[in-house]
Design a protein around this motif. Structure first.
Motif, PDB file in Angstrom:
ATOM      1  N   VAL A  99      38.188   4.564 -74.630  1.00  0.00           N
ATOM      2  CA  VAL A  99      36.904   5.288 -74.769  1.00  0.00           C
ATOM      3  C   VAL A  99      37.103   6.767 -74.459  1.00  0.00           C
ATOM      4  CG1 VAL A  99      34.602   5.529 -73.775  1.00  0.00           C
ATOM      5  CG2 VAL A  99      35.445   3.276 -74.377  1.00  0.00           C
ATOM      6  N   TRP A 100      37.854   7.040 -73.390  1.00  0.00           N
ATOM      7  CA  TRP A 100      38.130   8.426 -73.007  1.00  0.00           C
ATOM      8  C   TRP A 100      38.894   9.143 -74.132  1.00  0.00           C
ATOM      9  CZ3 TRP A 100      36.473  11.774 -69.586  1.00  0.00           C
ATOM     10  CH2 TRP A 100      37.226  12.881 -69.257  1.00  0.00           C
ATOM     11  N   GLY A 101      39.914   8.511 -74.667  1.00  0.00           N
ATOM     12  CA  GLY A 101      40.687   9.104 -75.754  1.00  0.00           C
ATOM     13  C   GLY A 101      39.869   9.280 -77.020  1.00  0.00           C
ATOM     14  N   LEU A 102      38.997   8.323 -77.310  1.00  0.00           N
ATOM     15  CA  LEU A 102      38.145   8.434 -78.489  1.00  0.00           C
ATOM     16  C   LEU A 102      37.184   9.614 -78.357  1.00  0.00           C
ATOM     17  CD1 LEU A 102      37.273   7.251 -81.204  1.00  0.00           C
ATOM     18  CD2 LEU A 102      35.695   5.774 -79.962  1.00  0.00           C
ATOM     19  N   ALA A 103      36.617   9.792 -77.171  1.00  0.00           N
ATOM     20  CA  ALA A 103      35.696  10.919 -76.951  1.00  0.00           C
ATOM     21  C   ALA A 103      36.417  12.252 -77.164  1.00  0.00           C
ATOM     22  CB  ALA A 103      35.106  10.841 -75.548  1.00  0.00           C
ATOM     23  N   TRP A 104      37.625  12.390 -76.611  1.00  0.00           N
ATOM     24  CA  TRP A 104      38.376  13.632 -76.772  1.00  0.00           C
ATOM     25  C   TRP A 104      38.832  13.848 -78.205  1.00  0.00           C
ATOM     26  CZ3 TRP A 104      38.613  17.818 -73.967  1.00  0.00           C
ATOM     27  CH2 TRP A 104      38.282  17.749 -72.623  1.00  0.00           C
ATOM     28  N   ALA A 105      39.229  12.793 -78.881  1.00  0.00           N
ATOM     29  CA  ALA A 105      39.673  12.932 -80.266  1.00  0.00           C
ATOM     30  C   ALA A 105      38.511  13.329 -81.179  1.00  0.00           C
ATOM     31  CB  ALA A 105      40.318  11.642 -80.747  1.00  0.00           C
ATOM     32  N   LEU A 106      37.353  12.726 -80.942  1.00  0.00           N
ATOM     33  CA  LEU A 106      36.178  13.106 -81.740  1.00  0.00           C
ATOM     34  C   LEU A 106      35.762  14.547 -81.455  1.00  0.00           C
ATOM     35  CD1 LEU A 106      34.023   9.848 -81.549  1.00  0.00           C
ATOM     36  CD2 LEU A 106      35.210  10.787 -83.547  1.00  0.00           C
ATOM     37  N   ALA A 107      35.796  14.930 -80.180  1.00  0.00           N
ATOM     38  CA  ALA A 107      35.458  16.316 -79.832  1.00  0.00           C
ATOM     39  C   ALA A 107      36.463  17.278 -80.463  1.00  0.00           C
ATOM     40  CB  ALA A 107      35.440  16.487 -78.314  1.00  0.00           C
ATOM     41  N   GLY A 108      37.747  16.923 -80.441  1.00  0.00           N
ATOM     42  CA  GLY A 108      38.757  17.769 -81.071  1.00  0.00           C
ATOM     43  C   GLY A 108      38.557  17.886 -82.565  1.00  0.00           C
ATOM     44  N   THR A 109      38.157  16.789 -83.199  1.00  0.00           N
ATOM     45  CA  THR A 109      37.898  16.819 -84.645  1.00  0.00           C
ATOM     46  C   THR A 109      36.773  17.801 -84.962  1.00  0.00           C
ATOM     47  OG1 THR A 109      38.580  14.510 -84.829  1.00  0.00           O
ATOM     48  CG2 THR A 109      37.288  15.408 -86.640  1.00  0.00           C
ATOM     49  N   VAL A 110      35.705  17.707 -84.203  1.00  0.00           N
ATOM     50  CA  VAL A 110      34.553  18.593 -84.445  1.00  0.00           C
ATOM     51  C   VAL A 110      34.907  20.047 -84.160  1.00  0.00           C
ATOM     52  CG1 VAL A 110      32.220  19.154 -83.634  1.00  0.00           C
ATOM     53  CG2 VAL A 110      32.856  16.774 -84.042  1.00  0.00           C
ATOM     54  N   VAL A 111      35.549  20.306 -83.026  1.00  0.00           N
ATOM     55  CA  VAL A 111      35.870  21.687 -82.644  1.00  0.00           C
ATOM     56  C   VAL A 111      36.840  22.313 -83.633  1.00  0.00           C
ATOM     57  CG1 VAL A 111      37.035  23.074 -80.879  1.00  0.00           C
ATOM     58  CG2 VAL A 111      35.354  21.369 -80.203  1.00  0.00           C
ATOM     59  N   PHE A 112      37.892  21.597 -83.994  1.00  0.00           N
ATOM     60  CA  PHE A 112      38.861  22.169 -84.931  1.00  0.00           C
ATOM     61  C   PHE A 112      38.268  22.337 -86.325  1.00  0.00           C
ATOM     62  CE2 PHE A 112      42.194  20.594 -81.900  1.00  0.00           C
ATOM     63  CZ  PHE A 112      42.655  21.855 -81.556  1.00  0.00           C
ATOM     64  N   ALA A 113      37.360  21.463 -86.730  1.00  0.00           N
ATOM     65  CA  ALA A 113      36.697  21.639 -88.018  1.00  0.00           C
ATOM     66  C   ALA A 113      35.815  22.885 -88.008  1.00  0.00           C
ATOM     67  CB  ALA A 113      35.876  20.406 -88.369  1.00  0.00           C
ATOM     68  N   GLU A 114      35.149  23.127 -86.882  1.00  0.00           N
ATOM     69  CA  GLU A 114      34.283  24.311 -86.775  1.00  0.00           C
ATOM     70  C   GLU A 114      35.101  25.603 -86.729  1.00  0.00           C
ATOM     71  OE1 GLU A 114      30.737  24.602 -85.389  1.00  0.00           O
ATOM     72  OE2 GLU A 114      30.280  22.612 -86.161  1.00  0.00           O
ATOM     73  N   LEU A 115      36.298  25.539 -86.157  1.00  0.00           N
ATOM     74  CA  LEU A 115      37.147  26.727 -86.049  1.00  0.00           C
ATOM     75  C   LEU A 115      37.939  27.008 -87.323  1.00  0.00           C
ATOM     76  CD1 LEU A 115      38.586  26.326 -82.432  1.00  0.00           C
ATOM     77  CD2 LEU A 115      36.823  27.915 -83.220  1.00  0.00           C
ATOM     78  N   GLY A 116      37.819  26.124 -88.311  1.00  0.00           N
ATOM     79  CA  GLY A 116      38.531  26.332 -89.571  1.00  0.00           C
ATOM     80  C   GLY A 116      40.000  25.950 -89.499  1.00  0.00           C
ATOM     81  N   ARG A 117      40.340  24.984 -88.667  1.00  0.00           N
ATOM     82  CA  ARG A 117      41.712  24.488 -88.556  1.00  0.00           C
ATOM     83  C   ARG A 117      41.772  23.075 -89.137  1.00  0.00           C
ATOM     84  NH1 ARG A 117      45.441  28.238 -86.814  1.00  0.00           N
ATOM     85  NH2 ARG A 117      44.698  29.322 -84.980  1.00  0.00           N
ATOM     86  N   PRO A 118      41.877  22.944 -90.461  1.00  0.00           N
ATOM     87  CA  PRO A 118      41.800  21.612 -91.083  1.00  0.00           C
ATOM     88  C   PRO A 118      42.960  20.686 -90.700  1.00  0.00           C
ATOM     89  CG  PRO A 118      42.430  23.245 -92.711  1.00  0.00           C
ATOM     90  CD  PRO A 118      42.076  23.994 -91.463  1.00  0.00           C
ATOM     91  N   GLY A 119      44.145  21.229 -90.499  1.00  0.00           N
ATOM     92  CA  GLY A 119      45.282  20.384 -90.127  1.00  0.00           C
ATOM     93  C   GLY A 119      45.057  19.699 -88.786  1.00  0.00           C
ATOM     94  N   TRP A 120      44.620  20.480 -87.804  1.00  0.00           N
ATOM     95  CA  TRP A 120      44.349  19.903 -86.481  1.00  0.00           C
ATOM     96  C   TRP A 120      43.149  18.970 -86.517  1.00  0.00           C
ATOM     97  CZ3 TRP A 120      47.676  19.740 -82.736  1.00  0.00           C
ATOM     98  CH2 TRP A 120      48.684  20.691 -82.669  1.00  0.00           C
ATOM     99  N   ALA A 121      42.157  19.297 -87.335  1.00  0.00           N
ATOM    100  CA  ALA A 121      40.982  18.422 -87.452  1.00  0.00           C
ATOM    101  C   ALA A 121      41.385  17.080 -88.058  1.00  0.00           C
ATOM    102  CB  ALA A 121      39.903  19.100 -88.299  1.00  0.00           C
ATOM    103  N   ILE A 122      42.251  17.110 -89.059  1.00  0.00           N
ATOM    104  CA  ILE A 122      42.722  15.856 -89.662  1.00  0.00           C
ATOM    105  C   ILE A 122      43.539  15.057 -88.661  1.00  0.00           C
ATOM    106  CG2 ILE A 122      44.268  14.914 -91.426  1.00  0.00           C
ATOM    107  CD1 ILE A 122      43.300  17.199 -93.264  1.00  0.00           C
ATOM    108  N   ALA A 123      44.394  15.742 -87.901  1.00  0.00           N
ATOM    109  CA  ALA A 123      45.206  15.049 -86.892  1.00  0.00           C
ATOM    110  C   ALA A 123      44.311  14.378 -85.851  1.00  0.00           C
ATOM    111  CB  ALA A 123      46.165  16.032 -86.224  1.00  0.00           C
ATOM    112  N   CYS A 124      43.296  15.079 -85.403  1.00  0.00           N
ATOM    113  CA  CYS A 124      42.366  14.487 -84.429  1.00  0.00           C
ATOM    114  C   CYS A 124      41.553  13.359 -85.061  1.00  0.00           C
ATOM    115  CB  CYS A 124      41.434  15.557 -83.855  1.00  0.00           C
ATOM    116  SG  CYS A 124      42.241  16.659 -82.694  1.00  0.00           S
ATOM    117  N   GLY A 125      41.225  13.492 -86.344  1.00  0.00           N
ATOM    118  CA  GLY A 125      40.514  12.421 -87.034  1.00  0.00           C
ATOM    119  C   GLY A 125      41.354  11.158 -87.157  1.00  0.00           C
ATOM    120  N   VAL A 126      42.641  11.325 -87.457  1.00  0.00           N
ATOM    121  CA  VAL A 126      43.544  10.170 -87.524  1.00  0.00           C
ATOM    122  C   VAL A 126      43.678   9.538 -86.148  1.00  0.00           C
ATOM    123  CG1 VAL A 126      45.956   9.504 -87.915  1.00  0.00           C
ATOM    124  CG2 VAL A 126      44.796  10.991 -89.554  1.00  0.00           C
TER     125      VAL A 126
END
Length: 99
Positions: free
Chosen positions: A22-49
């Motif tokens: 649960v802790w890892g899922l929360a951080w991965a989802l937060a990373g996906t959102v933050v990196f998508a907002e910052l315009g870093r698609p590679g990191w957003a995809i990595a966090c999404g995976v």
């Protein structure tokens, strides 16, 4: 293979694994959102995976918790006999007895 030296009351730490998932899922989802907002698609995809992998792990952990304890042989069940081998590392005795 059961050797007889296993702890009698061994249990898997599924609740701890569930909490970490649960802790890892929360951080991965937060990373996906933050990196998508910052315009870093590679990191957003990595966090999404990573979110997908963590979700699958969380699903399996919850499934195992809901299944409850499985059958474990008691103290009265002797350990399995190991396969007997000759000095060359082969099984002793004929594999296919002659007809």
């Amino acid at each position: 293979m059961r050797t007889g030296s296993e702890p009698v009351q061994a249990r898997s730490p599924l609740r701890l694994r569930c909490g970490l998932a649960v802790w890892g899922l929360a951080w991965a989802l937060a990373g996906t959102v933050v990196f998508a907002e910052l315009g870093r698609p590679g990191w957003a995809i990595a966090c999404g995976v990573l979110s997908a992998v963590t979700s699958a792990d969380l699903f399996m952990v919850v499934r195992h918790i809901r299944q409850g304890p499985h059958y474990q042989p008691g103290r009265d069940v002797p350990p399995y006999e190991p396969v007997k081998r000759d000095g060359r590392g082969r099984r002793s005795g004929p594999r296919n007895p002659p007809p």
